[in-house]
Write a protein that holds these residues in place. Structure first.
Motif, PDB file in Angstrom:
ATOM      1  N   ARG A   3      -9.176 -16.447 -15.397  1.00  0.00           N
ATOM      2  CA  ARG A   3      -8.245 -16.910 -14.362  1.00  0.00           C
ATOM      3  C   ARG A   3      -7.684 -15.730 -13.573  1.00  0.00           C
ATOM      4  N   ILE A   4      -7.340 -14.653 -14.262  1.00  0.00           N
ATOM      5  CA  ILE A   4      -6.838 -13.467 -13.573  1.00  0.00           C
ATOM      6  C   ILE A   4      -7.899 -12.906 -12.634  1.00  0.00           C
ATOM      7  N   ALA A   5      -9.141 -12.838 -13.088  1.00  0.00           N
ATOM      8  CA  ALA A   5     -10.224 -12.333 -12.235  1.00  0.00           C
ATOM      9  C   ALA A   5     -10.395 -13.204 -10.991  1.00  0.00           C
ATOM     10  N   GLU A   6     -10.104 -14.475 -11.130  1.00  0.00           N
ATOM     11  CA  GLU A   6     -10.232 -15.418 -10.010  1.00  0.00           C
ATOM     12  C   GLU A   6      -9.112 -15.242  -8.982  1.00  0.00           C
ATOM     13  N   VAL A   7      -7.882 -15.029  -9.432  1.00  0.00           N
ATOM     14  CA  VAL A   7      -6.745 -15.030  -8.512  1.00  0.00           C
ATOM     15  C   VAL A   7      -6.256 -13.644  -8.107  1.00  0.00           C
ATOM     16  N   TRP A   8      -6.525 -12.620  -8.897  1.00  0.00           N
ATOM     17  CA  TRP A   8      -6.000 -11.290  -8.599  1.00  0.00           C
ATOM     18  C   TRP A   8      -7.087 -10.457  -7.944  1.00  0.00           C
ATOM     19  N   THR A   9      -7.310 -10.722  -6.670  1.00  0.00           N
ATOM     20  CA  THR A   9      -8.407 -10.078  -5.948  1.00  0.00           C
ATOM     21  C   THR A   9      -7.981  -8.804  -5.227  1.00  0.00           C
ATOM     22  N   ASP A  10      -6.685  -8.614  -5.055  1.00  0.00           N
ATOM     23  CA  ASP A  10      -6.165  -7.403  -4.409  1.00  0.00           C
ATOM     24  C   ASP A  10      -5.223  -6.740  -5.408  1.00  0.00           C
ATOM     25  N   MET A  11      -5.648  -5.626  -5.964  1.00  0.00           N
ATOM     26  CA  MET A  11      -4.901  -4.978  -7.044  1.00  0.00           C
ATOM     27  C   MET A  11      -3.660  -4.226  -6.564  1.00  0.00           C
ATOM     28  N   ARG A  12      -3.498  -4.102  -5.262  1.00  0.00           N
ATOM     29  CA  ARG A  12      -2.322  -3.380  -4.767  1.00  0.00           C
ATOM     30  C   ARG A  12      -1.050  -4.179  -5.047  1.00  0.00           C
ATOM     31  N   PRO A  13       0.031  -3.501  -5.443  1.00  0.00           N
ATOM     32  CA  PRO A  13       1.297  -4.206  -5.610  1.00  0.00           C
ATOM     33  C   PRO A  13       1.720  -4.854  -4.285  1.00  0.00           C
ATOM     34  N   ARG A  14       2.432  -5.959  -4.387  1.00  0.00           N
ATOM     35  CA  ARG A  14       2.857  -6.707  -3.194  1.00  0.00           C
ATOM     36  C   ARG A  14       3.636  -5.823  -2.227  1.00  0.00           C
ATOM     37  N   SER A  15       4.541  -4.990  -2.731  1.00  0.00           N
ATOM     38  CA  SER A  15       5.341  -4.135  -1.842  1.00  0.00           C
ATOM     39  C   SER A  15       4.458  -3.177  -1.045  1.00  0.00           C
ATOM     40  N   LEU A  16       3.407  -2.670  -1.640  1.00  0.00           N
ATOM     41  CA  LEU A  16       2.482  -1.787  -0.925  1.00  0.00           C
ATOM     42  C   LEU A  16       1.715  -2.566   0.135  1.00  0.00           C
ATOM     43  N   ARG A  17       1.239  -3.754  -0.212  1.00  0.00           N
ATOM     44  CA  ARG A  17       0.526  -4.582   0.774  1.00  0.00           C
ATOM     45  C   ARG A  17       1.411  -4.865   1.971  1.00  0.00           C
ATOM     46  N   GLU A  18       2.679  -5.207   1.709  1.00  0.00           N
ATOM     47  CA  GLU A  18       3.596  -5.519   2.799  1.00  0.00           C
ATOM     48  C   GLU A  18       3.857  -4.290   3.678  1.00  0.00           C
ATOM     49  N   ARG A  19       4.022  -3.134   3.080  1.00  0.00           N
ATOM     50  CA  ARG A  19       4.211  -1.903   3.864  1.00  0.00           C
ATOM     51  C   ARG A  19       2.999  -1.603   4.724  1.00  0.00           C
ATOM     52  N   MET A  20       1.814  -1.762   4.135  1.00  0.00           N
ATOM     53  CA  MET A  20       0.585  -1.489   4.877  1.00  0.00           C
ATOM     54  C   MET A  20       0.406  -2.480   6.034  1.00  0.00           C
ATOM     55  N   GLU A  21       0.730  -3.744   5.802  1.00  0.00           N
ATOM     56  CA  GLU A  21       0.635  -4.750   6.870  1.00  0.00           C
ATOM     57  C   GLU A  21       1.632  -4.448   7.979  1.00  0.00           C
ATOM     58  N   ALA A  22       2.837  -4.011   7.617  1.00  0.00           N
ATOM     59  CA  ALA A  22       3.842  -3.679   8.631  1.00  0.00           C
ATOM     60  C   ALA A  22       3.386  -2.479   9.441  1.00  0.00           C
ATOM     61  N   ALA A  23       2.779  -1.493   8.790  1.00  0.00           N
ATOM     62  CA  ALA A  23       2.295  -0.312   9.505  1.00  0.00           C
ATOM     63  C   ALA A  23       1.159  -0.666  10.451  1.00  0.00           C
ATOM     64  N   ASP A  24       0.297  -1.581  10.049  1.00  0.00           N
ATOM     65  CA  ASP A  24      -0.818  -2.022  10.895  1.00  0.00           C
ATOM     66  C   ASP A  24      -0.308  -2.799  12.107  1.00  0.00           C
ATOM     67  N   ALA A  25       0.784  -3.532  11.940  1.00  0.00           N
ATOM     68  CA  ALA A  25       1.333  -4.356  13.026  1.00  0.00           C
ATOM     69  C   ALA A  25       2.092  -3.507  14.044  1.00  0.00           C
ATOM     70  N   ALA A  26       2.526  -2.316  13.639  1.00  0.00           N
ATOM     71  CA  ALA A  26       3.321  -1.463  14.545  1.00  0.00           C
ATOM     72  C   ALA A  26       2.471  -0.728  15.548  1.00  0.00           C
TER      73      ALA A  26
END
Length: 72
Positions: A49-72
């Motif tokens: 189940r973990i292999a099925e749902v955890w496809t992006d190993m980055r912590p959520r806070s890092l993903r959000e920072r990276m998405e914000a940087a891409d949007a800027a």
């Protein structure tokens, strides 16, 4: 003669606030900062189940920072 170990415990899939996953014995209290994901079963079932749902190993806070940087 080697003996085969059997694991007949029930596990559950757990997730923390950073959307990181792990397994935990179902009969034990959850560690601080973790909540149940809803899946219980054998170790193998929970890991699948973990292999099925955890496809992006980055912590959520890092993903959000990276998405914000891409949007800027």
């Amino acid at each position: 003669m080697a003996t085969e170990l059997t694991d007949d415990r029930t596990y559950r899939v757990v997730r923390n606030d950073e959307d990181q996953y792990s397994i935990w014995w179902a009969e034990r209290d959850l560690p601080a900062g973790w909540s149940t994901e809803g899946t219980e079963g054998t170790r193998e079932e929970c890991l699948a189940r973990i292999a099925e749902v955890w496809t992006d190993m980055r912590p959520r806070s890092l993903r959000e920072r990276m998405e914000a940087a891409d949007a800027a």
